[in-house]
Design a protein around this motif. Structure first.
Motif, short mmCIF file in Angstrom:
data_model
loop_
_atom_site.label_atom_id
_atom_site.label_comp_id
_atom_site.label_asym_id
_atom_site.label_seq_id
_atom_site.Cartn_x
_atom_site.Cartn_y
_atom_site.Cartn_z
N LYS A 28 0.82 -1.21 0.00
CA LYS A 28 0.00 0.00 0.00
C LYS A 28 0.86 1.27 0.00
O LYS A 28 0.58 2.22 -0.73
N LYS A 29 1.91 1.27 0.83
CA LYS A 29 2.77 2.45 0.94
C LYS A 29 3.62 2.66 -0.30
O LYS A 29 3.89 3.79 -0.69
N TYR A 30 4.08 1.55 -0.88
CA TYR A 30 5.02 1.62 -2.00
C TYR A 30 4.53 0.73 -3.16
O TYR A 30 5.13 -0.30 -3.46
N PRO A 31 3.44 1.13 -3.80
CA PRO A 31 2.86 0.28 -4.85
C PRO A 31 3.79 0.04 -6.05
O PRO A 31 3.62 -0.94 -6.76
N ASP A 32 4.74 0.92 -6.25
CA ASP A 32 5.65 0.76 -7.39
C ASP A 32 7.05 0.37 -6.96
O ASP A 32 8.01 0.53 -7.72
N ALA A 33 7.16 -0.17 -5.75
CA ALA A 33 8.48 -0.52 -5.22
C ALA A 33 9.15 -1.60 -6.06
O ALA A 33 8.48 -2.43 -6.69
N GLN A 34 10.46 -1.57 -6.05
CA GLN A 34 11.25 -2.54 -6.79
C GLN A 34 10.97 -3.97 -6.30
O GLN A 34 11.00 -4.91 -7.07
N ASN A 35 10.66 -4.10 -5.02
CA ASN A 35 10.43 -5.43 -4.45
C ASN A 35 8.94 -5.78 -4.38
O ASN A 35 8.54 -6.59 -3.55
N ARG A 36 8.15 -5.21 -5.26
CA ARG A 36 6.71 -5.47 -5.30
C ARG A 36 6.41 -6.95 -5.55
O ARG A 36 5.56 -7.54 -4.89
N CYS A 37 7.10 -7.56 -6.49
CA CYS A 37 6.82 -8.95 -6.84
C CYS A 37 7.08 -9.90 -5.67
O CYS A 37 6.21 -10.70 -5.33
N PRO A 38 8.25 -9.82 -5.02
CA PRO A 38 8.45 -10.70 -3.86
C PRO A 38 7.45 -10.42 -2.74
O PRO A 38 7.00 -11.34 -2.05
N ALA A 39 7.06 -9.16 -2.58
CA ALA A 39 6.07 -8.83 -1.54
C ALA A 39 4.71 -9.45 -1.85
O ALA A 39 4.06 -10.00 -0.97
N LEU A 40 4.28 -9.39 -3.11
CA LEU A 40 3.02 -10.02 -3.51
C LEU A 40 3.08 -11.53 -3.30
O LEU A 40 2.14 -12.14 -2.77
N GLN A 41 4.18 -12.12 -3.71
CA GLN A 41 4.34 -13.57 -3.57
C GLN A 41 4.36 -13.97 -2.09
O GLN A 41 3.71 -14.93 -1.69
N ASN A 42 5.09 -13.22 -1.29
CA ASN A 42 5.18 -13.53 0.14
C ASN A 42 3.85 -13.30 0.85
O ASN A 42 3.50 -14.05 1.77
N LEU A 43 3.12 -12.29 0.43
CA LEU A 43 1.79 -12.04 1.01
C LEU A 43 0.89 -13.25 0.77
O LEU A 43 0.22 -13.73 1.69
N ALA A 44 0.89 -13.77 -0.44
CA ALA A 44 0.08 -14.94 -0.76
C ALA A 44 0.49 -16.13 0.10
O ALA A 44 -0.37 -16.85 0.63
N TYR A 45 1.79 -16.31 0.28
CA TYR A 45 2.29 -17.42 1.11
C TYR A 45 1.79 -17.28 2.55
O TYR A 45 1.31 -18.25 3.14
N GLU A 46 1.91 -16.08 3.10
CA GLU A 46 1.49 -15.86 4.49
C GLU A 46 -0.01 -16.08 4.65
O GLU A 46 -0.47 -16.68 5.62
N GLN A 47 -0.79 -15.61 3.69
CA GLN A 47 -2.24 -15.80 3.75
C GLN A 47 -2.58 -17.28 3.66
O GLN A 47 -3.48 -17.76 4.36
N ASP A 48 -1.87 -18.00 2.83
CA ASP A 48 -2.09 -19.44 2.70
C ASP A 48 -1.74 -20.14 4.02
O ASP A 48 -2.48 -21.01 4.48
N LYS A 49 -0.64 -19.75 4.64
CA LYS A 49 -0.24 -20.34 5.92
C LYS A 49 -1.29 -20.06 7.01
O LYS A 49 -1.49 -20.88 7.89
N LEU A 50 -1.94 -18.92 6.92
CA LEU A 50 -2.98 -18.56 7.88
C LEU A 50 -4.29 -19.30 7.62
O LEU A 50 -5.21 -19.26 8.44
#
Length: 130
Positions: A28-50
């Motif tokens: 949300k804070k940095y929608p165009d951040a260089q690390n957007r892709c790993p953040a999206l991927q990691n978010l999905a992983y964390e949600q899946d773990k939950l």
């Protein structure tokens, strides 16, 4: 950045809820951040773990459908899209499942054996659905 570091620490410590919140904050804070892709991927992983399968499915779809992410790591994109399709399928959301499987079947540059088999399976699922 600090938010990503906190998310990584939380995930490593098994705080998947905290990690997911940090990744969401980062996106949300940095929608165009260089690390957007790993953040999206990691978010999905964390949600899946939950066990938040609906959110995980949506995040996997977002990650895999993002052209920059698919270009950066086509194997991860294909696996995420396939996972999204399976999660949507389990939730009886046929249209979203078809969207995810169709996207998975179109990922270019897949080299990983598992991802390749998932792409082939996605193609069969899409063909069967038509």
């Amino acid at each position: 950045n600090a938010v990503r570091s906190l998310a990584n620490i939380a995930s490593r410590d098994g705080d998947h809820k905290g990690a997911a919140a940090r990744y969401e904050e980062l996106l949300k804070k940095y929608p165009d951040a260089q690390n957007r892709c790993p953040a999206l991927q990691n978010l999905a992983y964390e949600q899946d773990k939950l066990g938040d399968r609906a959110q995980a499915a949506a995040s996997c779809l977002a990650f895999g459908s993002e052209p920059a992410c698919a270009k950066e790591d086509p194997n991860a994109a294909a696996r995420a899209l396939y996972r999204s399709g399976k999660l949507f399928q389990d939730a009886k959301q046929r249209a979203k499942a078809t969207e995810a499987f169709t996207a998975a079947s179109k990922v270019q540059g897949v080299t990983d054996a598992v991802a390749k088999s998932q792409v082939e399976d996605a193609k069969k699922i899409v063909k069967k659905g038509k």
